[in-house]
Design a protein around this motif. Structure first.
Motif, short mmCIF file in Angstrom:
data_model
loop_
_atom_site.label_atom_id
_atom_site.label_comp_id
_atom_site.label_asym_id
_atom_site.label_seq_id
_atom_site.Cartn_x
_atom_site.Cartn_y
_atom_site.Cartn_z
N ALA A 161 -35.16 20.50 -16.99
CA ALA A 161 -34.78 19.86 -15.74
C ALA A 161 -33.49 20.49 -15.24
O ALA A 161 -32.52 20.63 -15.99
CB ALA A 161 -34.59 18.36 -15.94
N ASP A 162 -33.47 20.93 -14.01
CA ASP A 162 -32.31 21.61 -13.44
C ASP A 162 -31.24 20.59 -13.10
O ASP A 162 -31.13 20.11 -11.97
CB ASP A 162 -32.72 22.39 -12.19
CG ASP A 162 -33.69 23.51 -12.52
OD1 ASP A 162 -33.57 24.07 -13.63
OD2 ASP A 162 -34.57 23.81 -11.69
N LEU A 163 -30.46 20.24 -14.12
CA LEU A 163 -29.38 19.27 -13.95
C LEU A 163 -28.03 19.99 -13.90
O LEU A 163 -27.81 20.95 -14.63
CB LEU A 163 -29.37 18.26 -15.09
CG LEU A 163 -30.57 17.30 -15.13
CD1 LEU A 163 -30.61 16.59 -16.45
CD2 LEU A 163 -30.47 16.31 -14.00
N LYS A 164 -27.16 19.53 -13.05
CA LYS A 164 -25.84 20.11 -12.90
C LYS A 164 -24.81 19.00 -12.97
O LYS A 164 -24.90 18.01 -12.25
CB LYS A 164 -25.72 20.85 -11.56
CG LYS A 164 -24.35 21.48 -11.34
CD LYS A 164 -24.28 22.18 -10.00
CE LYS A 164 -22.91 22.80 -9.78
NZ LYS A 164 -22.82 23.48 -8.45
N VAL A 165 -23.83 19.18 -13.86
CA VAL A 165 -22.77 18.19 -14.06
C VAL A 165 -21.45 18.80 -13.58
O VAL A 165 -21.07 19.90 -14.00
CB VAL A 165 -22.66 17.78 -15.54
CG1 VAL A 165 -21.52 16.80 -15.73
CG2 VAL A 165 -23.97 17.17 -16.02
N THR A 166 -20.76 18.09 -12.71
CA THR A 166 -19.44 18.49 -12.24
C THR A 166 -18.45 17.41 -12.64
O THR A 166 -18.60 16.25 -12.26
CB THR A 166 -19.43 18.69 -10.71
OG1 THR A 166 -20.42 19.66 -10.35
CG2 THR A 166 -18.06 19.17 -10.24
N ARG A 167 -17.44 17.82 -13.41
CA ARG A 167 -16.43 16.87 -13.90
C ARG A 167 -15.09 17.22 -13.29
O ARG A 167 -14.62 18.37 -13.38
CB ARG A 167 -16.35 16.91 -15.43
CG ARG A 167 -15.40 15.90 -16.03
CD ARG A 167 -15.31 16.05 -17.54
NE ARG A 167 -16.56 15.68 -18.20
CZ ARG A 167 -17.42 16.56 -18.67
NH1 ARG A 167 -17.18 17.85 -18.57
NH2 ARG A 167 -18.54 16.17 -19.26
N THR A 168 -14.45 16.26 -12.66
CA THR A 168 -13.14 16.47 -12.04
C THR A 168 -12.17 15.42 -12.54
O THR A 168 -12.56 14.31 -12.91
CB THR A 168 -13.24 16.40 -10.50
OG1 THR A 168 -13.80 15.13 -10.12
CG2 THR A 168 -14.10 17.52 -9.96
N PHE A 169 -10.89 15.80 -12.56
CA PHE A 169 -9.83 14.92 -13.01
C PHE A 169 -8.85 14.66 -11.86
O PHE A 169 -8.57 15.56 -11.07
CB PHE A 169 -9.05 15.53 -14.18
CG PHE A 169 -9.92 15.90 -15.36
CD1 PHE A 169 -10.49 14.93 -16.14
CD2 PHE A 169 -10.16 17.23 -15.67
CE1 PHE A 169 -11.29 15.25 -17.22
CE2 PHE A 169 -10.94 17.58 -16.75
CZ PHE A 169 -11.52 16.60 -17.53
N ASN A 170 -8.37 13.43 -11.79
CA ASN A 170 -7.37 13.07 -10.80
C ASN A 170 -6.26 12.26 -11.50
O ASN A 170 -6.49 11.11 -11.89
CB ASN A 170 -7.99 12.25 -9.67
CG ASN A 170 -6.99 11.95 -8.57
OD1 ASN A 170 -5.99 12.63 -8.42
ND2 ASN A 170 -7.27 10.90 -7.80
N PRO A 171 -5.08 12.86 -11.71
CA PRO A 171 -4.66 14.20 -11.32
C PRO A 171 -5.25 15.28 -12.22
O PRO A 171 -5.76 14.98 -13.30
CB PRO A 171 -3.14 14.14 -11.45
CG PRO A 171 -2.92 13.13 -12.53
CD PRO A 171 -4.00 12.09 -12.36
N GLN A 172 -5.14 16.55 -11.79
CA GLN A 172 -5.69 17.65 -12.57
C GLN A 172 -4.99 17.80 -13.91
O GLN A 172 -5.62 18.12 -14.90
CB GLN A 172 -5.58 18.96 -11.77
CG GLN A 172 -6.52 19.04 -10.58
CD GLN A 172 -7.98 19.13 -10.99
OE1 GLN A 172 -8.31 19.63 -12.06
NE2 GLN A 172 -8.85 18.60 -10.16
N GLN A 173 -3.68 17.57 -13.93
CA GLN A 173 -2.90 17.58 -15.16
C GLN A 173 -2.30 16.20 -15.37
O GLN A 173 -1.53 15.73 -14.54
CB GLN A 173 -1.80 18.65 -15.11
CG GLN A 173 -2.33 20.07 -15.06
CD GLN A 173 -1.22 21.10 -15.03
OE1 GLN A 173 -0.06 20.77 -14.80
NE2 GLN A 173 -1.55 22.35 -15.28
#
Length: 474
Positions: free
Chosen positions: A87-99
Motif C-alpha cells: 500500500a502506497d502510504l506516506k508518513v510526514t512527521r513535523t515538530f513544533n518547535p523544530q528544536q
C-alpha cells in the motif's frame, strides 16, 4: 482532512530520569502458533469453509464443495496478496518547535496519506523512546479523513515533554495492515525514525562586570590597531572543511601554503570556554557515586552524563551567552583541546566555528545538546597535554582574550597541571563542580594564589552567585 488527537495527549519522563519499561502483553496461544496472518474474521471464514468441506464429503453435495473451497481460499488469498502487496502510504512527521527546549513541550504532528488502491483499515502506533512508555495509538483512516486529487490522509497530533537534552529518536510508525475485507493482517513499519533535538535551557546572567575586567560593564574592547602585516596575524593554516571563500591569497602566496582568514579576530576578542568532560572528573566511583544520566544520541547508544556535568554544561552555555552579548567571540573546547563541534553529535557544520553575534547562544546550545562524557577508559589523562596546550596557544593570542575553565573534582596536583598547561596568564576564570562544599578547597586556594579567579560549586549552587563571587576576586 481530519485531526485526531492521540491519547494520552502528553508524555513526560519520570523526574528521576530512570528508564521505565512498558508493560509487555502476555503471549497468547494465537501468537505462539503464529496464526496472526489471519484476523478473527479470517479464521472464522476459514473454519466455516473447513466445516463445509467436511459436510460436502459426508453428504456428497458438489455445490457445497464449491462453497467450501471458496470459503477456504478467500482468506488465504487475502493473506497472500497482503504479504506481497504494498500500500502506497506516506508518513510526514513535523515538530513544533523544530528544536525543543528541555522541560518544555513540543507538538508532534503526523500526516498519513496513501495513493492508489484503498489501504484498508489499519491500527497505528507511534514508536517512542523507552523512557516514555508505549507510544500513542491511532486508527487509519479516521472517520472524517479527506480525499483529494493527491490522495487521502489523516492528521494526528500529540505532545511530548523532554526532561533531558539530547537527540531523541521519534518513530517509526508501526501499523497493523489489513485487507479491505478485514480477513488478514500483518505488522508493518511505515517510515523511518525522525531526529528531535532537545536543547539545554539558557538562563541569562545579570549584567555585572566580567571577572578580571576593569570598566563599568566589562564590555569587550574592540579598538585593535592593525599593522601593515596584519594578514599574518589574522590568518591560520587551511583545515579540511574550510570554505574556499575564506582563503587569504596574499598570505598563501607569501607562506607557500594555503592560509585562511580569521574572521575579525583582532576586532573581536576571543573567550575560550574549556569544559572538562572526563569521566573521572564528573563520575565518582564507589559509595556515594554519582548517578548516571543518559543523553540520547538518536539511533546510536546514549552518552553518559551526571548531575555535576549537567551543571557545568549549563554554566558553559550561560557564561558563553553572557560573554557573547558583551562582545566576545566564543570558542568551545573540551579538556583535550578538541572543538565541541567535533566531539558532539549535535555539533554545527563548522568544527572551528567562533560563536558570536545574535544567534550565538542558540548555536552554542545546539553544539552542547548531545555532548556527553568521554567514552575512554576511567583513567583520567594528564590535562597538561600537548594537544590542549597547542589548542590554547593557537586560540589565545590577544591580551583581551579570556579563558574560562569548567572543571570537575580537582586535586592540588591536578591544579598544578592546569597551571602548567595554561601558564600564569591573567584573565583566567575557573569553576570546579564538586559533590560537596568541603571538597576542592586546596585546589581553589592554589589557583587563586596564581592570580586566577576560582570558585568551587555544587550541582545545587546558583551560577549567578558563583559568577558574582568570581567578580569580587578581581
Amino acid at each position: 482532512m481530519s485531526t485526531q488527537s492521540a491519547e494520552p495527549t502528553e508524555f513526560r519522563e519520570s523526574p528521576s530520569r530512570s528508564r521505565r519499561i512498558a508493560t509487555e502483553q502476555p503471549v497468547t496461544l494465537r501468537a505462539k502458533l503464529h496464526l496472526g496472518f489471519l484476523t478473527a474474521r479470517g479464521w472464522g471464514l476459514f473454519a466455516t469453509g473447513t466445516i463445509a468441506l467436511l459436510g460436502a464429503f459426508l453428504l456428497g453435495r458438489r455445490e457445497l464443495l464449491a462453497v467450501s473451497l471458496f470459503l477456504l481460499l478467500v482468506p488465504l488469498l487475502a493473506a497472500f496478496l497482503l504479504r506481497f502487496g504494498k500500500a502506497d502510504l506516506k508518513v510526514t512527521r513535523t515538530f513544533n518547535p523544530q528544536q525543543a527546549i528541555t522541560d518544555s513541550g513540543v507538538r508532534v504532528r503526523l500526516h498519513i496519506m496513501h495513493e492508489g488502491r484503498d489501504a484498508g483499515i489499519m491500527q497505528l502506533r507511534e514508536t517512542l523512546p523507552t523512557d516514555f512508555g508505549a507510544g500513542p495509538g491511532f486508527s487509519y483512516p479516521s472517520r472524517t479523513s479527506g480525499h483529494g486529487p493527491a490522495g487521502s490522509g489523516s492528521w494526528y497530533e500529540y505532545r511530548l515533554r523532554l526532561a533531558t537534552r539530547g537527540i531523541y529518536s521519534i518513530g517509526p510508525v508501526q501499523a497493523q495492515v489489513a485487507d479491505v475485507f478485514g480477513l488478514s493482517a500483518r505488522p508493518a513499519t511505515l517510515d523511518a525514525p525522525s531526529a528531535l533535538l532537545a536543547l539545554p535551557q539558557c538562563n541569562a546572567l545579570e549584567p555585572t562586570g566580567i571577572p578580571g575586567e576593569h570598566g563599568s560593564h566589562g564590555q569587550a574592547s574592540s579598538n585593535r590597531r592593525l599593522t601593515p602585516d596584519s594578514f599574518e596575524v589574522m590568518t591560520r593554516e587551511y583545515r579540511p572543511g574550510d570554505t574556499v571563500r575564506r582563503i587569504h591569497w596574499p598570505a598563501t602566496a607569501r607562506r607557500g601554503a594555503l592560509m585562511v582568514r580569521q574572521e575579525d579576530y583582532r576586532a573581536t576578542p576571543r573567550a575560550v570556554l574549556m569544559l572538562d568532560r572526563s569521566r573521572a572528573a564528573f563520575l565518582s566511583q564507589g559509595v556515594g557515586a554519582d548517578p548516571v544520566v543518559s543523553i540520547p544520541q538518536f539511533t546510536s547508544p546514549p552518552k553518559d552524563s551526571s548531575k555535576r556535568f549537567e551543571w557545568g554544561l549549563h554554566a558553559a552555555l550561560d557564561i558563553g551567552a553572557f560573554l557573547a552579548d558583551t562582545g566576545f567571540g566564543i570558542d568551545l573546547i573540551d579538556h583535550r583541546g578538541d572543538s565541541i563541534n567535533e566531539v558532539s553529535a549535535s555539533g554545527t557544520e563548522d568544527p572551528y566555528e567562533l560563536f558570536a553575534g545574535t544567534y550565538a547562544s542558540t548555536r552554542m546550545a545546539q553544539s552542547l545538546a548531545a555532548l556527553g562524557l568521554e567514552d575512554a577508559a576511567p583513567v583520567r589523562r594528564d590535562p597538561a597535554s600537548a594537544t590542549l596546550g597547542a589548542a590554547l596557544k593557537e586560540r589565545l593570542r590577544e591580551r583581551g582574550d579570556r579563558l574560562v575553565l569548567i572543571l570537575g573534582e580537582t586535586t592540588r596536583a591536578q591544579a598544578d597541571s592546569w597551571l602548567e598547561v595554561v601558564g600564569t596568564r591573567s584573565r583566567v576564570t575557573v569553576l570546579c563542580v564538586v559533590s560537596r562544599h568541603d571538597q576542592g578547597h586546596g585546589a581553589i586556594a592554589h589557583l587563586r594564589q596564581a592570580g586566577w579567579s576560582a570558585v568551587a560549586v555544587t550541582p545545587h549552587s546558583s551560577l549567578a552567585e558563583a559568577w558574582a563571587e568570581l567578580g569580587k576576586q578581581t
